[in-house]
Every structure is written in C-alpha cells, then in structure tokens.
Design an enzyme around this catalytic site. Structure first.
Site, PDB file in Angstrom:
ATOM      1  N   HIS A   1      -3.950   2.802   9.568  1.00  0.00           N
ATOM      2  CA  HIS A   1      -3.707   1.817   8.502  1.00  0.00           C
ATOM      3  C   HIS A   1      -2.616   0.856   8.944  1.00  0.00           C
ATOM      4  O   HIS A   1      -1.528   1.273   9.322  1.00  0.00           O
ATOM      5  CB  HIS A   1      -3.311   2.523   7.196  1.00  0.00           C
ATOM      6  CG  HIS A   1      -4.487   3.103   6.473  1.00  0.00           C
ATOM      7  ND1 HIS A   1      -4.519   3.294   5.116  1.00  0.00           N
ATOM      8  CD2 HIS A   1      -5.686   3.550   6.926  1.00  0.00           C
ATOM      9  CE1 HIS A   1      -5.675   3.815   4.759  1.00  0.00           C
ATOM     10  NE2 HIS A   1      -6.404   3.980   5.851  1.00  0.00           N
TER      11      HIS A   1
ATOM     12  N   PRO B   1       6.855  12.809  -3.099  1.00  0.00           N
ATOM     13  CA  PRO B   1       5.772  12.377  -2.197  1.00  0.00           C
ATOM     14  C   PRO B   1       5.577  10.864  -2.106  1.00  0.00           C
ATOM     15  O   PRO B   1       4.788  10.404  -1.290  1.00  0.00           O
ATOM     16  CB  PRO B   1       4.549  13.033  -2.827  1.00  0.00           C
ATOM     17  CG  PRO B   1       4.906  13.228  -4.264  1.00  0.00           C
ATOM     18  CD  PRO B   1       6.386  13.501  -4.269  1.00  0.00           C
TER      19      PRO B   1
ATOM     20  N   TYR C   1       8.643   2.868   5.992  1.00  0.00           N
ATOM     21  CA  TYR C   1       7.339   3.481   5.728  1.00  0.00           C
ATOM     22  C   TYR C   1       6.674   3.960   7.021  1.00  0.00           C
ATOM     23  O   TYR C   1       6.126   5.051   7.072  1.00  0.00           O
ATOM     24  CB  TYR C   1       6.416   2.502   5.000  1.00  0.00           C
ATOM     25  CG  TYR C   1       5.197   3.140   4.376  1.00  0.00           C
ATOM     26  CD1 TYR C   1       3.995   3.220   5.071  1.00  0.00           C
ATOM     27  CD2 TYR C   1       5.240   3.673   3.106  1.00  0.00           C
ATOM     28  CE1 TYR C   1       2.877   3.817   4.517  1.00  0.00           C
ATOM     29  CE2 TYR C   1       4.129   4.281   2.531  1.00  0.00           C
ATOM     30  CZ  TYR C   1       2.947   4.354   3.245  1.00  0.00           C
ATOM     31  OH  TYR C   1       1.834   4.956   2.696  1.00  0.00           O
TER      32      TYR C   1
ATOM     33  N   TYR D   1      -0.051   1.426  -4.169  1.00  0.00           N
ATOM     34  CA  TYR D   1       1.007   2.049  -4.975  1.00  0.00           C
ATOM     35  C   TYR D   1       1.243   1.155  -6.188  1.00  0.00           C
ATOM     36  O   TYR D   1       1.573  -0.019  -6.017  1.00  0.00           O
ATOM     37  CB  TYR D   1       2.303   2.164  -4.178  1.00  0.00           C
ATOM     38  CG  TYR D   1       2.286   3.139  -3.032  1.00  0.00           C
ATOM     39  CD1 TYR D   1       1.779   2.766  -1.783  1.00  0.00           C
ATOM     40  CD2 TYR D   1       2.794   4.423  -3.182  1.00  0.00           C
ATOM     41  CE1 TYR D   1       1.771   3.649  -0.719  1.00  0.00           C
ATOM     42  CE2 TYR D   1       2.787   5.325  -2.125  1.00  0.00           C
ATOM     43  CZ  TYR D   1       2.288   4.933  -0.896  1.00  0.00           C
ATOM     44  OH  TYR D   1       2.277   5.824   0.155  1.00  0.00           O
TER      45      TYR D   1
ATOM     46  N   LYS E   1       6.833  11.244   3.165  1.00  0.00           N
ATOM     47  CA  LYS E   1       7.731  11.638   4.258  1.00  0.00           C
ATOM     48  C   LYS E   1       7.789  13.143   4.501  1.00  0.00           C
ATOM     49  O   LYS E   1       8.363  13.577   5.498  1.00  0.00           O
ATOM     50  CB  LYS E   1       9.147  11.111   3.979  1.00  0.00           C
ATOM     51  CG  LYS E   1       9.245   9.603   4.027  1.00  0.00           C
ATOM     52  CD  LYS E   1       8.877   9.078   5.385  1.00  0.00           C
ATOM     53  CE  LYS E   1       8.881   7.571   5.452  1.00  0.00           C
ATOM     54  NZ  LYS E   1       8.020   7.070   6.544  1.00  0.00           N
TER      55      LYS E   1
END
Ligand code: APR
Ligand code: PHB
Length: 390
Positions: free
Chosen positions: A72, A293, A385, A201, A297
């Site tokens: 991704h 979550p 990220y 998100y 990580k």
C-alpha cells in the site's frame, strides 16, 4: 533439560525470535500455554512496516507475504463528509507498508519452526520462571500432568500482556505506564471485496471507523463502541448501518455487506513497562508494551524488539559481548515511546472522546483540515505510519 534461550509464548514475537536465533545456530525452546490451533486462530491486525517485512525476509518466512500480501502506497482520512489521501510513498521518499494479516505471519513462522524441527511445547501449564537474576535461569511447567524443567542461559518473555514473564519481576524493579481509553473497537471480518483498495480511517461525530482488508476478497471493518458494549447487541445489519453512517457517502455506498465470519470487541490501551531486562530475563512485544490499534504498531513494535534482542543474543554467543544485551532495553524503549506517542495522538485525533466539548471536536476537525493541506503535517503522519528507523 537444557537450552540456550527459553522463549515464553508462541505468538509472533516468540516465534520470530525463535526463527532468527535458530537460523544463527542458537538453540531455543518455545513454551506456550495454549494449543497451536488456538494461537493460529487469533484474528489480529495486518499492516507491516518495511522494517518488519525485511525482518520476516531475513528470517526466511517472507514468501507468502510477498505472494499474497498487498503493498500500500497510501491511505485515506475521512472527516467532515470528505476524504483526503495520505500519499505515503511521495511523502516519505518512496516508503510503503504491506497489508498481510498477523494471523498469516504467525502461521508462516509456526510452519517454519516445525519444518526446522525446533521444539515448541504447546499447552504448557503453570509456567514458572526462576533464578533469572542468577547465571542459570530455569523455566518450570507441567504438561499432561508431568513436571518439566529447563535450565537455560537466557529467558525471553514473549508471552503478551497477560503473561507470566512480566508478572515474575519484583514490583520494585519495574515501572508501569498506562492509559486505558474509554472505548473499544467492534471489528467484523467479511468475505466481500473491500470498500477501497487502500485503508480509510474515519473521524465522525458518531465515532471512529476503519475500512481495512485482508485481501481483494476479504474485508475488515471496525467501529468505535463504548467499553461496556455487548457483542450480542450488534447484528451484522446494525453494524453495516452504523459503519456507513460514519463514512462519506461515496465510501458508504462502496461498503459491501455480508455475513460476518468473525466479530469481536477489543479494548484500547496504551501501556509500557520499564525496563525490559531483568538479569537474564528479557521482555519483548506485548509483554512489555501495548498500543491502541489505530496506528497499526503492535506487531511492528514486537518485530523491532525482536530485531534488537536477536542481534544482541547472537552477538553475545558469537563474540561473547554484553554490549547489545546491556543496550537492549534503552534501545527498544526509545522506539517504543515514539510509537506510543504516535498511536496515542492518532487515537485522540480520530475518536470521539466521551464528554468532549464542541470546542474539542472542532480542534480535531481543524487538525484534520490542516493535515489535508499541509505537506509538513502530512509528512509527519506518513513518516510515523510507515515506521520510524530501527
Ligand atoms: N505461559 C506460556 N505462554 C503464555 C503465557 C504463559 N503464562 N501467557 C501467555 N502466553 C502466550 C499466549 O498464549 C500467546 O500465544 O504468549 C503468547 C503471546 O502472544 P501475543 O499476545 O500475540 O504477543 P506478541 O507475540 O508479543 O505479539 C504482539 O500481538 O496482540 C498483538 O497487537 C499485538 O500485534 C501485536 C502482537
Ligand atoms: C486491520 O486490518 O485489522 C487493521 C489495520 C490498520 C489498523 C488497525 C487494524 O490501524
């Protein structure tokens, strides 16, 4: 019985450590409380940093990750009825993440260990750790009613948050840091194509939502729910209806409903134990730290702990050096605290905090708006990220 490193816990941390040490010619025994099937059935997140993917390759278990996982290059933030894409690859000079379920990672590691003929003792009961402040630590347990004891050079506590390893440390020798969030994640796994080819998100006035996937035909969705929520109160229909209410119209439209093949509620917690070494006992993974979550990580931090610990143990056995072992706790905690901060920040930004004032809600939206317009701000998000340097 004797081994060089006794590993408590056959989750991803314990299995990955065992694999790396075995490949370096170091003898290990893994002692696990549950059955193999139970360990491999647990549904967990699945976003791998490049560093984690590289370590799985170094451990010789990256094959399926490459053939079945997805690379991704970005993800989206949804808020205020709109969506903004965070271009990870562009913002980080080419870095990406890999979507490959933790369940699959754990399976690949367990299969590799069995293929190598290394010892994993499942369904071990009453595991007790002893003498790790001395030169010959011991692990005692019963299996099928029979008593067993291993003497070893080191113990690796990879037994998760509820394990025996951290619980074996004298309270005066350990400092605990914790933040329990006043909400959980209700997750559904469904064999339907995902709403988008990348993760979404969402911050909404009704609460957080996440659209994720395991493959092009299996999706994973989460919504924020109160901690005391009961799973029985959530039919699949109610779940999809609530999920769609939290997403921008086009994305809501793209959500394909179907019978849930797994549905569960997970609490959210930030937790760190310091230090991570007690004589010849070393903690790694969830035994020493938990992240909510939101930032994906958990597995990646377990992997970086294992990277540092396996390097240190291999250095000790091959060069008789204590340097890596002595530096392990400080080195691991430096990376852990940054990931804890990132996960706490993203959780605070994307969830509705019970009792939050309208002003606080506007602060979230203003920060999301800023993130969508500032390259500097979205670079900070992207760099965390994809994973900070190991
Ligand atoms: N004796 C032996 N084994 C134990 C004991 C015990 N007393 N207590 C727990 N275990 C085992 C558990 O059954 C589990 O299989 O230790 C293992 C710990 O595995 P995980 O909880 O998966 O922890 P870890 O390997 O550190 O992986 C961290 O898991 O929860 C996710 O988000 C987290 O992705 C992160 C990853
Ligand atoms: C998941 O796919 O389960 C997942 C992905 C990203 C997260 C958390 C969970 O941040």
């Amino acid at each position: 019985m004797r081994t060089q490193v006794a590993i408590i816990g056959a989750g991803p941390a314990g299995l990955l450590l065992g694999q790396l040490l075995q490949r370096a010619g170091i003898d290990t025994v893994i002692i696990e409380r549950k059955s193999r099937d139970y360990v491999l059935a647990r549904i967990r997140a699945g976003v791998l940093e490049q560093g984690t993917a590289d370590l799985l390759d170094a451990a010789g278990v990256g094959g399926r990750m490459h053939s079945e996982g997805q690379v991704h290059e970005g993800f989206s933030l949804a808020f205020d009825g709109r969506q903004h894409r965070i271009d990870l690859k562009d913002l980080t000079g080419g870095k990406t993440v890999r979507v490959y379920g933790q369940t699959e990672v754990t399976r690949d590691l367990a299969d590799a260990r069995d293929a190598a003929g290394a010892t994993t003792i499942y369904q071990a009961e009453d595991v007790v750790l002893a003498d790790f402040d001395g030169s010959a630590p011991k692990v005692r347990f019963t299996q099928d009613g029979a008593f067993h004891e291993f003497t070893c050079d080191f113990i690796a506590g990879c037994d998760g948050y509820h394990g025996v390893a951290r619980a074996s440390v004298p309270p005066a020798a350990i400092q605990l840091f914790e933040r329990v969030y006043p909400f959980g994640w209700l997750g559904v796994l469904v064999d339907q194509p995902p709403a988008d080819h990348e993760l979404i998100y969402a911050n909404s006035a009704r609460g957080f939502a996440l659209c994720s996937m395991r493959s092009a035909t299996r999706s994973r969705y989460y919504i924020q729910v109160p901690t005391d929520e009961r799973i029985e109160a959530w039919s699949d229909d109610r779940f999809y209806d609530e999920l769609r209410r939290r997403l921008p119209a086009a994305t809501a439209e793209a959500v394909k409903a179907g019978p849930s093949i797994e549905k569960s509620i997970a609490p959210l917690r930030s937790f760190v134990a310091e230090p991570m070494r007690f004589g010849r006992l070393f903690l790694a993974g969830d035994a020493a730290h938990i992240v909510p979550p939101t930032g994906a990580k958990g597995l990646n931090l377990a992997a970086s702990d294992v990277r540092y610990l396996s390097d240190a143990l291999i250095e000790h056995v091959s060069e008789h050096s204590e340097a890596g072992l002595n530096a392990y706790s400080t080195r691991a905690l430096a990376r852990i605290w940054k990931a804890e901060r990132f996960s706490w920040w993203l959780t605070s930004l994307l969830h509705q905090m019970p009792g939050a004032s309208p002003f606080e809600q506007r602060m979230q939206l203003a920060e999301l708006d800023y993130l969508s317009q500032s390259r500097a701000a979205s670079t900070v998000l992207a760099e965390n990220y994809v994973g900070l340097p190991v």
